[in-house]
Every structure is written in C-alpha cells, then in structure tokens.
Write a protein that holds these residues in place. Structure first.
Motif, PDB file in Angstrom:
ATOM      1  N   LYS A 197      -3.265  -8.339  -1.589  1.00 17.23           N
ATOM      2  CA  LYS A 197      -2.688  -8.014  -2.897  1.00 17.23           C
ATOM      3  C   LYS A 197      -3.089  -9.025  -3.965  1.00 17.23           C
ATOM      4  O   LYS A 197      -3.506  -8.662  -5.070  1.00 17.23           O
ATOM      5  N   VAL A 219      -0.482   4.346   0.743  1.00 20.21           N
ATOM      6  CA  VAL A 219      -1.276   5.388   1.386  1.00 20.21           C
ATOM      7  C   VAL A 219      -0.456   6.240   2.352  1.00 20.21           C
ATOM      8  O   VAL A 219      -0.736   7.434   2.529  1.00 20.21           O
ATOM      9  N   SER A 261      -6.855  10.516   1.482  1.00 19.76           N
ATOM     10  CA  SER A 261      -7.390   9.214   1.904  1.00 19.76           C
ATOM     11  C   SER A 261      -8.197   9.351   3.182  1.00 19.76           C
ATOM     12  O   SER A 261      -9.280   8.754   3.325  1.00 19.76           O
ATOM     13  N   SER A 308       0.838  -1.187   0.000  1.00 19.54           N
ATOM     14  CA  SER A 308       0.000   0.000   0.000  1.00 19.54           C
ATOM     15  C   SER A 308       0.876   1.239   0.000  1.00 19.54           C
ATOM     16  O   SER A 308       1.916   1.273   0.671  1.00 19.54           O
ATOM     17  N   ASN A 318      -9.457   0.265  -4.025  1.00 16.23           N
ATOM     18  CA  ASN A 318      -8.395   0.386  -5.042  1.00 16.23           C
ATOM     19  C   ASN A 318      -7.897  -0.958  -5.570  1.00 16.23           C
ATOM     20  O   ASN A 318      -7.772  -1.164  -6.765  1.00 16.23           O
ATOM     21  N   GLU A 360      -6.074  -0.205   1.236  1.00 14.45           N
ATOM     22  CA  GLU A 360      -5.926  -0.264  -0.228  1.00 14.45           C
ATOM     23  C   GLU A 360      -6.952  -1.180  -0.881  1.00 14.45           C
ATOM     24  O   GLU A 360      -7.327  -0.989  -2.036  1.00 14.45           O
ATOM     25  N   THR A 361      -7.427  -2.175  -0.132  1.00 15.61           N
ATOM     26  CA  THR A 361      -8.370  -3.139  -0.716  1.00 15.61           C
ATOM     27  C   THR A 361      -9.832  -2.745  -0.497  1.00 15.61           C
ATOM     28  O   THR A 361     -10.729  -3.472  -0.920  1.00 15.61           O
TER      29      THR A 361
END
Length: 405
Positions: A339, A58, A68, A56, A373, A369-370
């Motif tokens: 991922k 972020v 974010s 990630s 994105n 992130e999941t």
C-alpha cells in the motif's frame, strides 16, 4: 514433355533452396535482434498472484472478482492464491468456524451472503486458472477477535505472561499449536475446504508456525516437563534445543495435516510459501526445509521480498533452496508492491529475469492490487509490460503432474 518436366524440377529445386536460405537468414536476424541474456518463458512455469482482503477490494464484489480473474487469464497468469482464513475468520461459509467462533464468514461488508471461494473456483477454472486457497493467518488471530475472546485458553504467551505480538500497527495473538483442540480446529477447517470445493491445492506459510518468543503457556510448559524429566523450558526463547523441540512438534502436526488432506483429495497440491529457511525456522519455528525433505510439501513458493538485487540473488542461491529444487518444484514469491511501498516495474522485471536464469519453476506476486492498480506508474503501461513478460499461455499443473528433478 520430358524436357518441360526436367526444367520445372530444376526451377522447383532452385526455389526450395532459396526458401531455405531465406529461412536461415530470418532466424539469424531474429537471434541477433533478441537480447542474448533474454529468457524465453517456459511453457509450464508458475505465474501466480495472491488475492487478499487486506489493502485490496478484489474479493469484496462478485463482478469485480470475475473481471479480475479474466484479466489475469488475458495476461497469461495461471495460478491464484485467494486468502480464505485471516483476521480470525473464514472468508467462505464454514460450519467449523460457526461452531467455534460464532460466525460462519468474515463480517466485512461485501463478503456476506456470498461464497467467495466458490466464485473463484468456478470462474478461475473457467479462465484456466489453478486455484490454491491460501490459509494466510495460520495459528495467528487479531487480539480483539471473537476467536481470541471465545477461546482464551487456546492462546499461548511469552515467559513473562504477555500474549500480544505486534505486526505493524496490529495487535496479534497466537493459538497454541501444541494443544490438541487447537490442532483439531485448524485441521478441521483445512479438511472442510478440501472436501467441499473443487480446488487444486491449499497453501500455508510461516503463520503455520509460532513466533519463537511464545510457547511458555501452562499447557506447553507441562508438556515440555513431561518429556524432559521435569525440567522447565529454557529461559532463553532462542535456545537451540527449545527451538528444535517446538519446531518438531509443529512438523508432526504438518505431517498429520498433509495426511488428512491426501485422505480426502489425493490430487490436492500441498503448497507452502514461507520466508527463507533461516528466518522461517528461527523466528517462526517453521522448518520448511525438513517438511520438503519428508515429502509433506509438494510445491514451494519462497517469499523473497527484497529491493536490493544482490540480496535477492543471494537468497536464490542458498544450499537449502538448491537442494529443494532437486526434490520439488520451487518458485519465487516477488513483491509487486505494498500500500505505501510501490515497486517499479523495472525492478520486478529484473527479479523475474534472475529467477528464470536459475531455472526455478516460476514466480508469484504479492499482491493482486499492486500488479497495476496500486502503483505510481501508469496502470495500462504496467499491464502492457506484463504482456511482454508473459507473452504466451503457460500450464503450471502440467509441470506439477509431470515434474522430474
């Protein structure tokens, strides 16, 4: 004039009656059109997300991080758990880490010349987010880290002398949680964060324990012999007494850490996000069930990363989980994807529904992130679904402040 007034009064009463009838009809219609099994989100439920520097980006750029946090606020999330200790480094400037490790912050490009944690606390609070730093690696470190190289006597090992523990493709080593100098280092890092930042809490997980195959180093062996009339530790790493002895030592340290946190910031929430009790205790010597009974855990976020819905539900209903719910707020950690392991939004929705049905304090998601994105589904559509799941704001600190079993 009196006749006119009486006529007006009768008409007003008629209109009032009609308005009341219309209101009843509208409510009935809404109830019929709303799914009977739907759970209206509580106004004080946890809606958290872990922010990590693994798979990630972020955390690596100030403006991206700010945006974010704003997006999370807009979607009615209310809590973030930013990683502050992993890969053998702090992710914020640390005098304690500089002294012991030789570097004050993770050398990854994007974290240098920044105080990522300060940015999250400042912007997070601006966005009404609760900020609870996540002490992710606990006693674990990469085998090739500066920490492992600079402090080789701090590491523990198996009975055959080996130290490496595989975590996926990565080689890990573990600091010995029974050594006083290791305990001092870890506690100093924790107190440093608590004292220097306007955070709302701090969170630990199973890595605050020790893989049960470890603990056969010279220091721990000598300590065990001293407390067992010269007997050596059992050759079986899963021997119940040997497991219990090490787990109790870790519990003793957890109690000291809790006391140190409260001495420096009384209202700092001590949160733990472990695996289910049986795995946590047997494989990591982390007896969170005992911790919460002792009152040294104030907030439990149980990681239940399961695809099979029946297995997921069964984990929610174990006795120790239900018992914890009578003591402290218990939320459920849900996997929103990895991922190389995307999780469909439908599965996430269903798991949230099952958690809400059982009146848990809320939900948290691994990892940021999941959420939208890193998925095979359209990011905008996933965000729209989050808006439906969390249609109104929710204040989790209110639940913690006013919590009653």
């Amino acid at each position: 004039m009196k006749k006119i007034f009486l006529k007006w009064q009768r008409q007003t009463r008629k209109l009032g009656f009609l308005a009341a009838m219309m209101a009843v009809i509208m409510v009935a219609f809404m109830m019929l059109s709303f799914p009977l099994n739907a759970q209206i989100p509580k106004s004080t439920e946890l809606r958290g997300v872990w922010l990590t520097n693994i798979d990630s980006d972020v955390l690596f750029e100030k403006e991206r991080l700010k945006q974010s946090l704003r997006t999370l606020h807009q979607l009615n999330f209310n809590t973030v758990y930013p990683a502050v200790w992993n890969w053998g480094y702090t992710l914020y400037p640390s005098k304690i880490a500089a002294k012991v490790i030789g570097k004050s912050v993770d050398p990854t490009p994007g974290l240098q010349k920044r105080d990522m944690l300060k940015e999250i606390v400042t912007e997070g609070h601006k966005q009404s987010l609760t900020v609870i730093p996540w002490f992710e690696f606990g006693f674990m470190a990469p085998a090739d880290s500066l920490l492992a190289k600079n402090r080789p006597t701090w590491l523990t090992n198996r009975r055959n002398g080996t130290k490496i523990v595989k975590e996926g493709i990565h080689n890990r080593v573990w600091l010995n949680p029974f050594r006083p100098e290791v305990q001092e280092f870890i506690q100093d890092l924790i107190v440093e964060i608590v004292k220097n930042y306007d955070l709302d809490g701090i969170q630990f997980d199973d890595h605050f324990g020790l893989p049960s195959e470890l603990g056969y180093d010279a220091y721990t062996t000598a300590l065990y012999k001293k407390e067992h009339q010269g007997k050596l530790p059992p050759t079986n790493a899963k021997d119940p007494e040997w497991v219990s002895w090490r787990a109790n030592k870790i519990t003793d340290f957890m109690k000291r850490v809790f006391t140190a946190i409260k001495a420096n910031k009384k209202d700092c929430i001590v949160s733990v996000a472990p695996n289910p009790q049986r795995f946590s205790y047997e494989y990591f010597l982390a007896d969170w069930q005992k911790w919460e009974r002792m009152g040294i855990v104030e907030d439990l976020v149980l990681q239940i990363y399961r695809n099979d819905l029946n297995v997921f539900i069964s984990e929610l209903e174990y006795p120790e989980v239900k018992l914890a719910q009578t003591h402290i707020p218990v939320s459920i950690g849900i996997l929103s994807g990895l991922k190389n392991r995307p999780v469909p939004m439908e599965q996430i929705k269903t798991q949230i529904e099952k958690v809400r049905e059982r009146k848990f304090a809320g939900v948290s998601f691994f990892f940021y992130e999941t959420l939208w994105n890193m998925s095979q589904e359209n990011p905008q559509q996933r965000q729209q679904t989050w808006q439906k799941i969390f249609p109104t704001p929710s204040n989790y600190p209110n639940l913690l402040a006013n919590w009653k079993p």
